[in-house]
Write an enzyme that holds these catalytic residues in place. Structure first.
Site, PDB file in Angstrom:
ATOM      1  N   LYS A   1      -0.487   4.813   4.628  1.00 24.35           N
ATOM      2  CA  LYS A   1      -1.309   3.844   5.368  1.00 24.35           C
ATOM      3  C   LYS A   1      -0.725   3.623   6.761  1.00 24.35           C
ATOM      4  CE  LYS A   1      -3.697  -0.589   4.863  1.00 24.35           C
ATOM      5  NZ  LYS A   1      -5.000   0.040   5.172  1.00 24.35           N
TER       6      LYS A   1
ATOM      7  N   HIS B   1       0.832  -1.197   0.000  1.00 21.34           N
ATOM      8  CA  HIS B   1       0.000   0.000   0.000  1.00 21.34           C
ATOM      9  C   HIS B   1       0.871   1.253   0.000  1.00 21.34           C
ATOM     10  CE1 HIS B   1      -3.161  -2.817   1.323  1.00 21.34           C
ATOM     11  NE2 HIS B   1      -4.004  -1.933   0.839  1.00 21.34           N
TER      12      HIS B   1
END
Length: 269
Positions: free
Chosen positions: A162, A158
């Protein structure tokens, strides 16, 4: 329902919040009736369209979630665990469908959603995409077909913003693999490797988290045996797919009885 359901978006200023707002505004099946931000945020009191850098849309950002929810048939919530728990209680008071895309919730926090689910529909999923939920089902089937001679590793990537790891989707996939093998993920999860860790324990389900750049979301489930590997993969290139899935869940929940549901229910998988 003959009228379009009214939708409230929490965490309006966030990247996912703004994507959800755009998705609802562009939909011909729902109406944006509210946008919520925390007290003190500089968006509060402003038209959400203007705050996003566009034309006014007639919806003022508020920090009064209950007042906003009282006008809505659904709340879509991609915020933080403790905020989500507060929103769940308020959505239940308003009898609004509560769609939860918040990740990083502990088992104890998830259990605390149960009182709200007695009064309203809650749809909670670590990932709202059709492809990911198909991947979950495939993972369960492959894990059930293979014995512990195959090591299982869930690898996720990600963007660098995040804040939780492993991702909610990775945990969904780990749970599916564990269910396929007839074990509890908590008993076989391997989530930390650093230094001299020793050999991998037979039957463990491992997790690897990658963070970098603007990666929207990539998930692999690796089944590694002697002389062969099976890799199941999903790659998301546009977070709008999560927003579309969340809106689909909000619409699906309109005629359902109070209770806790997930995207497997919504998609009929």
């Amino acid at each position: 329902m003959t009228q379009k359901p009214g939708i409230v978006i929490t965490g309006a200023s966030g990247r996912m919040g703004q994507m959800l707002i755009k998705t609802v505004l562009e939909s011909d099946k729902a109406t944006l009736v509210g946008a919520v931000e925390r007290s003190g945020h500089d968006w509060v009191g402003r038209d959400v369209g203007e705050a996003m850098g566009g034309a006014p849309v007639g919806v003022t950002v508020t920090d009064d979630a209950l007042e906003a929810f009282s006008k809505a048939q659904a709340v879509i919530d991609f915020t933080a665990p403790e905020a989500t728990l507060e929103f769940a209680a308020l959505a239940a008071q308003a009898r609004a469908v509560h769609v939860i895309g918040t990740t990083g919730m502990t088992d104890e926090q998830i259990a605390r959603l149960e009182p709200a689910s007695r009064h309203a529909v809650i749809v909670r999923a670590g990932n709202m995409s059709l492809g990911v939920n198909l991947l979950v089902q495939l993972t369960k089937k492959v894990a059930a077909a293979l014995d512990e001679d195959f090591d299982i590793e869930v690898i996720e990537a990600h963007h660098h913003h995040k804040v939780d790891a492993p991702s909610g989707t990775a945990l969904m996939l780990g749970e599916a693999a564990a269910e396929g093998r007839g074990v509890k993920l908590a008993d076989v999860s391997d989530r930390g490797r650093d230094g001299i860790t020793g050999a991998r324990k037979r039957g463990d389900i491992g997790f690897t988290a990658i963070r970098g750049g603007d990666i929207v979301g990539e998930h692999d489930v690796l089944f590694a045996g002697a002389g062969e590997r099976i890799v199941l993969r999903h790659m998301a290139t546009d977070r709008a797919l999560f927003a579309r899935g969340a809106l689909k869940a909000a619409l699906w929940g309109q005629d359902k009885s109070p209770g806790e549901y997930d995207m497997i229910d919504v998609l009929g998988l």
